[in-house]
Design a protein around this motif. Structure first.
Motif, PDB file in Angstrom:
ATOM      1  N   UNK A 189      36.020  43.042  34.146  1.00  0.00           N
ATOM      2  CA  UNK A 189      36.988  43.778  35.165  1.00  0.00           C
ATOM      3  C   UNK A 189      37.247  45.119  35.168  1.00  0.00           C
ATOM      4  N   UNK A 190      37.290  45.532  33.527  1.00  0.00           N
ATOM      5  CA  UNK A 190      37.721  46.811  33.282  1.00  0.00           C
ATOM      6  C   UNK A 190      36.564  48.036  33.696  1.00  0.00           C
ATOM      7  N   UNK A 191      35.414  47.369  33.161  1.00  0.00           N
ATOM      8  CA  UNK A 191      34.087  48.208  33.418  1.00  0.00           C
ATOM      9  C   UNK A 191      33.696  48.359  35.141  1.00  0.00           C
ATOM     10  N   UNK A 192      34.265  47.235  35.716  1.00  0.00           N
ATOM     11  CA  UNK A 192      33.877  47.404  37.231  1.00  0.00           C
ATOM     12  C   UNK A 192      35.055  48.204  37.733  1.00  0.00           C
ATOM     13  N   UNK A 193      36.067  48.428  37.167  1.00  0.00           N
ATOM     14  CA  UNK A 193      36.986  49.579  37.626  1.00  0.00           C
ATOM     15  C   UNK A 193      36.754  50.632  37.256  1.00  0.00           C
ATOM     16  N   UNK A 194      35.873  50.998  36.125  1.00  0.00           N
ATOM     17  CA  UNK A 194      35.364  52.299  35.832  1.00  0.00           C
ATOM     18  C   UNK A 194      34.382  52.848  36.694  1.00  0.00           C
ATOM     19  N   UNK A 196      44.439  44.639  42.019  1.00  0.00           N
ATOM     20  CA  UNK A 196      43.691  43.476  42.622  1.00  0.00           C
ATOM     21  C   UNK A 196      42.625  42.709  41.968  1.00  0.00           C
ATOM     22  N   UNK A 197      41.644  43.481  41.102  1.00  0.00           N
ATOM     23  CA  UNK A 197      40.840  43.268  40.325  1.00  0.00           C
ATOM     24  C   UNK A 197      40.989  42.283  39.107  1.00  0.00           C
ATOM     25  N   UNK A 198      42.210  42.888  38.559  1.00  0.00           N
ATOM     26  CA  UNK A 198      42.808  42.085  37.271  1.00  0.00           C
ATOM     27  C   UNK A 198      43.491  40.685  37.690  1.00  0.00           C
ATOM     28  N   UNK A 199      44.176  40.857  38.750  1.00  0.00           N
ATOM     29  CA  UNK A 199      44.954  39.576  39.302  1.00  0.00           C
ATOM     30  C   UNK A 199      43.742  38.600  39.450  1.00  0.00           C
ATOM     31  N   UNK A 200      42.606  39.017  40.178  1.00  0.00           N
ATOM     32  CA  UNK A 200      41.879  38.173  40.715  1.00  0.00           C
ATOM     33  C   UNK A 200      40.910  37.495  39.554  1.00  0.00           C
ATOM     34  N   UNK A 201      40.577  38.462  38.449  1.00  0.00           N
ATOM     35  CA  UNK A 201      39.993  37.957  37.182  1.00  0.00           C
ATOM     36  C   UNK A 201      40.998  36.838  36.647  1.00  0.00           C
ATOM     37  N   UNK A 202      42.212  37.256  36.499  1.00  0.00           N
ATOM     38  CA  UNK A 202      43.238  36.329  35.774  1.00  0.00           C
ATOM     39  C   UNK A 202      43.191  35.106  36.551  1.00  0.00           C
TER      40      UNK A 202
END
Length: 237
Positions: A169-174, A215-221
């Motif tokens: 998720x972190x690399x997707x954000x980057x 949103x990305x980190x909530x979805x991943x969690x």
């Protein structure tokens, strides 16, 4: 971080020379990346051959060498397909060979079938920083960078290559950061906005970026919790 920086500098040293009218002296040619270097002097020829050698060693040689070295352990990094992914990861963790071969560290943060993903990441960075220098016009280079950044964004999202879902998720954000940076640069370079308008656009994009990360980190969690429940349910059966 070091490889793309060095490779870009090497690529700039191999760029064409810019022609200048020196009046009575005729035309003079200077390196486009560094106008203190006269292309008619011997130092330019020496630097050109040196940069060509370094181009083979760095942007070509390092990814190739890493691929060759890691390919020796392909069967251990990607165990037989008869195993499910969780079992394959556990088998890799228990393999004593990896403690003796630190080069495999580059692959063990990825899911087994993506053992080669670090080489792909190297090539992606080199494409964005160095390969764009191969284009003669700003427009062509911009189109190339936009295409590469969007394509790699999709690949990153669909592959989710990292074992740790939060790292994916972190690399997707980057990757989104790169796309948004390009969009902002295009807006500013096209003079579509300036002054207070540029500040407002920057603020809006920053808020959108923060919202995207959330949103990305909530979805991943949420997805990770669902997978944990499914694994627990399978074990109880």
């Amino acid at each position: 971080l070091v490889l793309p920086t060095i490779s870009r500098r090497i690529g700039q040293s191999l760029q064409t020379c810019t022609e200048y009218d020196a009046g009575a002296e005729g035309f003079r040619y200077y390196l486009a990346a560094d106008h203190t270097i006269d292309c008619d002097k011997g130092v330019y020829t020496l630097m050109f051959y040196y940069a060509s050698l370094m181009f083979i060693i760095y942007p070509i040689g390092i990814p190739t060498a890493l691929l060759v070295m890691m390919s020796q352990f392909r069967s251990e990094l990607h165990p037989p397909s008869s195993l499910n992914e969780e079992s394959a990861i556990k088998l890799r963790e228990d393999n004593q060979l990896f403690k003796r071969e630190p080069i495999t560290t580059f692959a063990r943060i990825y899911r087994p079938r993506f053992w080669w993903y670090e080489i792909y990441n190297m090539l992606r960075r080199l494409a964005l920083t160095c390969l764009s220098l191969a284009f003669d016009t700003l427009g062509a280079a911009t189109i190339f960078v936009v295409v590469v950044s969007i394509l790699t964004l999709v690949i990153e999202r669909e592959s989710a290559a990292y074992i740790n879902p939060f790292l994916s998720a972190f690399t997707y954000c980057l990757h989104w950061q790169i796309v948004l940076f390009i969009l902002v640069s295009l807006l500013l370079d096209a003079n579509m906005t300036d002054g207070i308008g540029a500040i407002w656009i920057s603020a809006i994009l920053m808020i959108a970026n923060l919202a995207l990360i959330g949103v990305i980190f909530i979805d991943t969690s949420t997805e990770k919790k669902i997978m944990q429940r499914q694994d627990a349910a399978r074990r109880t059966k």
